[in-house]
Design a protein around this motif. Structure first.
Motif, PDB file in Angstrom:
ATOM      1  N   VAL A   1       0.835  -1.197   0.000  1.00  0.00           N
ATOM      2  CA  VAL A   1       0.000   0.000   0.000  1.00  0.00           C
ATOM      3  C   VAL A   1       0.869   1.246   0.000  1.00  0.00           C
ATOM      4  CG1 VAL A   1      -1.804   1.243   1.237  1.00  0.00           C
ATOM      5  CG2 VAL A   1      -1.802  -1.230   1.240  1.00  0.00           C
ATOM      6  N   LYS A   2       0.537   2.180  -0.882  1.00  0.00           N
ATOM      7  CA  LYS A   2       1.262   3.447  -0.959  1.00  0.00           C
ATOM      8  C   LYS A   2       0.607   4.506  -0.069  1.00  0.00           C
ATOM      9  CE  LYS A   2       2.813   6.889  -4.308  1.00  0.00           C
ATOM     10  NZ  LYS A   2       2.757   7.291  -5.706  1.00  0.00           N
ATOM     11  N   SER A   3      -0.709   4.669  -0.187  1.00  0.00           N
ATOM     12  CA  SER A   3      -1.401   5.674   0.626  1.00  0.00           C
ATOM     13  C   SER A   3      -2.852   5.268   0.846  1.00  0.00           C
ATOM     14  CB  SER A   3      -1.347   7.043  -0.041  1.00  0.00           C
ATOM     15  OG  SER A   3      -2.084   7.030  -1.233  1.00  0.00           O
ATOM     16  N   ILE A   4      -3.402   5.751   1.944  1.00  0.00           N
ATOM     17  CA  ILE A   4      -4.806   5.510   2.289  1.00  0.00           C
ATOM     18  C   ILE A   4      -5.413   6.833   2.712  1.00  0.00           C
ATOM     19  CG2 ILE A   4      -6.396   4.301   3.827  1.00  0.00           C
ATOM     20  CD1 ILE A   4      -4.279   2.137   4.149  1.00  0.00           C
ATOM     21  N   LEU A   5      -6.552   7.165   2.119  1.00  0.00           N
ATOM     22  CA  LEU A   5      -7.293   8.366   2.488  1.00  0.00           C
ATOM     23  C   LEU A   5      -8.667   7.942   2.992  1.00  0.00           C
ATOM     24  CD1 LEU A   5      -7.688  11.470   2.559  1.00  0.00           C
ATOM     25  CD2 LEU A   5      -8.514  11.295   0.223  1.00  0.00           C
ATOM     26  N   VAL A   6      -8.952   8.286   4.253  1.00  0.00           N
ATOM     27  CA  VAL A   6     -10.236   7.952   4.869  1.00  0.00           C
ATOM     28  C   VAL A   6     -11.007   9.252   5.053  1.00  0.00           C
ATOM     29  CG1 VAL A   6     -11.381   6.883   6.826  1.00  0.00           C
ATOM     30  CG2 VAL A   6      -9.188   6.000   6.053  1.00  0.00           C
TER      31      VAL A   6
END
Length: 153
Positions: free
Chosen positions: A57-62
């Motif tokens: 995973v590179k990035s997660i936006l919640v």
């Protein structure tokens, strides 16, 4: 003439030299400790094998509005991302939280290292469904990365 009231009613104390009554502070709600507002255990239970690994995973936006009723599973998923095991699996993974107050639907936007994206709309998903979708996608990416590594070796 007006009736004079004492500054303090029974049971109230002053703090120091201040002549104002002590007003109890409202307690802050804590969602990270695993307790609900009433002090009871939270209702969600993470499956034993649902450990989140962020290797691919590179990035997660919640993104969510905390005042809506359908954000519980999204908040629980966010809680799973901040466990020690998950953070240790990929220190370069960028986890961002966007808290809005516009009544918007909770959305989890995950960008993988190969550029692929997974978007989960958490309004109608349970925590188990979110974790299984995320973990199955991550496992598939890890297997693919291992195959590519074996071929290049």
């Amino acid at each position: 003439m007006r009736e004079r009231r004492p500054l303090f009613e029974r049971g109230e104390r002053s703090s120091g030299n201040c002549s104002l009554p002590v007003v109890p502070r409202p307690r802050a709600l804590s969602f990270s400790c695993g307790l609900s507002r009433e002090g009871k255990k939270m209702s969600f239970v993470v499956p034993k094998r649902a450990g989140v690994t962020l290797k691919q995973v590179k990035s997660i936006l919640v993104t969510f509005c905390p005042f809506e009723t359908n954000v519980e599973s999204t908040r629980n998923f966010l809680q799973c991302l901040y466990t020690k095991k998950a953070c240790a699996s990929n220190t370069n993974c960028e986890v961002k939280t966007d808290v809005k107050h516009d009544g918007s639907e909770p959305v989890i936007n995950i960008t993988f290292a190969d550029g692929d994206r997974l978007i989960m709309k958490g309004a109608n998903l349970t925590i188990r469904e979110m974790l299984s979708a995320f973990n199955s996608r991550c496992e598939a990416k890890e297997l693919l990365a291992e195959k590519v590594q074996k071929k290049s070796s």
